[in-house]
Design a protein around this motif. Structure first.
Motif, short mmCIF file in Angstrom:
data_model
loop_
_atom_site.label_atom_id
_atom_site.label_comp_id
_atom_site.label_asym_id
_atom_site.label_seq_id
_atom_site.Cartn_x
_atom_site.Cartn_y
_atom_site.Cartn_z
N ALA A 122 65.63 40.70 101.67
CA ALA A 122 66.24 39.57 102.12
C ALA A 122 65.99 38.45 101.81
O ALA A 122 67.07 37.44 101.09
CB ALA A 122 65.65 39.42 103.83
N LEU A 125 68.10 38.17 98.23
CA LEU A 125 69.42 37.92 98.31
C LEU A 125 69.70 36.70 98.79
O LEU A 125 70.72 35.75 98.22
CB LEU A 125 69.81 39.11 99.29
CG LEU A 125 70.10 40.43 99.16
CD1 LEU A 125 70.19 41.23 100.16
CD2 LEU A 125 70.82 40.58 97.97
N TRP A 126 68.91 35.87 99.66
CA TRP A 126 68.94 34.41 100.04
C TRP A 126 68.92 33.46 98.91
O TRP A 126 69.38 32.69 98.52
CB TRP A 126 67.92 34.25 101.21
CG TRP A 126 68.15 32.87 101.42
CD1 TRP A 126 68.88 32.47 102.51
CD2 TRP A 126 67.31 31.69 101.18
NE1 TRP A 126 68.46 31.04 102.52
CE2 TRP A 126 67.61 30.65 101.83
CE3 TRP A 126 66.02 31.57 100.20
CZ2 TRP A 126 67.03 29.30 101.51
CZ3 TRP A 126 65.68 30.23 99.87
CH2 TRP A 126 66.10 29.16 100.74
N GLU A 129 71.84 33.73 96.51
CA GLU A 129 72.93 32.78 97.02
C GLU A 129 72.64 31.24 96.67
O GLU A 129 73.18 30.52 96.39
CB GLU A 129 73.20 33.09 98.41
CG GLU A 129 73.96 34.41 98.61
CD GLU A 129 74.17 34.57 100.24
OE1 GLU A 129 74.84 33.61 100.68
OE2 GLU A 129 74.03 35.62 100.56
N VAL A 147 70.99 47.53 98.64
CA VAL A 147 71.86 46.69 99.11
C VAL A 147 73.16 46.85 99.78
O VAL A 147 73.72 47.76 99.44
CB VAL A 147 72.60 45.68 97.86
CG1 VAL A 147 73.04 44.43 98.17
CG2 VAL A 147 71.31 45.41 96.89
N HIS A 151 76.32 42.52 101.90
CA HIS A 151 75.59 41.58 101.08
C HIS A 151 76.17 41.42 99.91
O HIS A 151 76.29 40.51 99.15
CB HIS A 151 74.07 42.14 100.97
CG HIS A 151 73.21 42.04 102.21
ND1 HIS A 151 72.28 42.82 102.50
CD2 HIS A 151 73.41 41.02 103.20
CE1 HIS A 151 71.71 42.58 103.75
NE2 HIS A 151 72.52 41.57 104.22
N ARG A 154 79.04 39.08 100.15
CA ARG A 154 78.29 37.61 100.06
C ARG A 154 78.06 37.23 98.58
O ARG A 154 78.61 36.00 98.21
CB ARG A 154 77.18 37.57 100.95
CG ARG A 154 77.59 37.72 102.40
CD ARG A 154 76.11 37.64 103.27
NE ARG A 154 75.65 36.36 103.08
CZ ARG A 154 75.63 35.26 103.60
NH1 ARG A 154 76.56 35.24 104.70
NH2 ARG A 154 74.93 34.28 103.41
#
Length: 249
Positions: A122, A125-126, A129, A147, A151, A154
């Motif tokens: 998590a 991925l954050w 981004e 994944v 996701h 995104r």
């Protein structure tokens, strides 16, 4: 200092003609062309099989690995060296500790190489981004095993709002899963290089895997032989790579 032998990193615009009022329309007559700028891979045989003769920018590109360390970073070495001459390059949750000396011998500007090591998927991925939103990165590489499709969407949407090259490196088994990535390549080890299979191109794919000759893989040091890695700042703040005791592969 960037090596003189690396590609210039010039961004190439597609040559296809599209009605001015319909810039995002993909014409069936242009199967081998996309609407995104691209940069040469540095491998002529691979360029000839990719849309716009190189890695597409502003999209999610997947590299599906039989196992980590089979030359995936050597495959990306020419473009990373070119981009790092003028922009930052981020490595998010790589399976090995980046080695500053190896990066320098490849022609990468280590002062622009950023290593981010989140604790979980998590956060990774954050962080990716957020790096995309930052707008100051020429390339971002993200390593992940599991994944979910939402996701992936995104990440792809976030990449489309940038001028960044984004690669997701994940296991080869993920090839059977759907993905919004317009380009997916499967990588397998081969004697003296790697075999590249175009799993999902925008247009016709090569009938046979493409052999890419790579430099001889360096010997990996056993963990007990390595020096202690430097402490790094926790995400979300990225940290620059310093001396470490692993290799880029």
């Amino acid at each position: 200092m960037c090596a003189a032998s690396v590609p210039s990193g010039q961004v190439f615009q597609p040559n296809g003609v599209v009605p001015a009022a319909m810039p995002n329309v993909w014409l069936a007559s242009e199967l081998a062309r996309s609407r995104r700028p691209s940069i040469p891979t540095g491998h002529a045989d691979l360029d000839s099989e990719l849309p716009d003769d190189g890695w597409p920018r502003s999209v999610l590109t997947e590299l599906l690995l039989q196992q980590p360390g089979i030359g995936e970073l050597q495959l990306l070495k020419p473009v990373l060296a070119a981009l790092s001459c003028r922009q930052r390059v981020a490595l998010v949750q790589p399976p090995y500790i980046p080695h500053a000396l190896a990066a320098m011998t490849w022609g990468l500007d280590v002062s622009r190489l950023i290593w981010v090591q989140p604790e979980n998927t998590a956060d990774a991925l954050w962080s990716t981004e957020e790096l995309l939103k930052n707008g100051g990165f020429g390339a971002i590489l993200l390593w992940q095993r599991d994944v979910r499709s939402e996701h992936l969407r995104r990440l792809h949407l976030a990449a489309q709002r940038t001028e960044t090259w984004l690669w997701l490196l994940r296991p080869l088994a993920s090839a059977v899963e759907p993905s919004p990535a317009p380009l997916r390549l499967a990588l397998r080890p081969a004697d003296g290089g790697t075999l590249v299979e175009i799993v999902k191109p925008r247009g016709p794919a090569a009938d046979e895997p493409i052999f890419i000759e790579l430099a001889e893989m360096p010997r990996r040091r056993h963990p007990v032989e390595t020096d202690h890695a430097p402490s790094v700042q926790r995400v979300p703040a990225p940290v620059a790579v310093t001396g470490a005791a692993s290799v880029l592969v």
